[in-house]
Write a protein that holds these residues in place. Structure first.
Motif: not given
Length: 91
Positions: A24-27, A67-72
């Motif tokens: 999600p590129d931080g989205a 709200s992911p703090s990870t890449k995947y």
């Protein structure tokens, strides 16, 4: 930011197992989880796309904003007794 169409991660799943990961590129990502009767669906994150850790666990149908703090990020049916589980992601 333009929202994408919902991405079908798991479609009528009746056993344990993980979806493909999305980037999600931080989205923020909204997960729509349905079909749980007796099961656990984990929302999981990873920095390398290989080693995933649970961010949230759900044991009932839900809409979850992450709200992911990870890449995947992915959905994983970690435990399943009954239910036909579908998970969609919107970001």
């Amino acid at each position: 930011m333009v929202l994408q169409s919902p991405i079908l991660l798991l479609d009528g799943v009746t056993a344990t197992g993980a979806s493909a990961a999305i980037f999600p590129d931080g989205a923020p990502v909204t997960f729509v989880i349905s079909g749980i009767t007796t099961a656990t669906v984990n929302i999981e994150g990873s920095v390398d796309g290989t080693n995933f850790e649970a961010i949230q666990a759900k044991t009932a149908d839900a809409c979850v904003l992450v709200s992911p703090s990870t890449k995947y990020i992915r959905a994983n049916v970690a435990a399943h007794t009954t239910g036909t589980i579908t998970v969609k992601a919107i970001y």
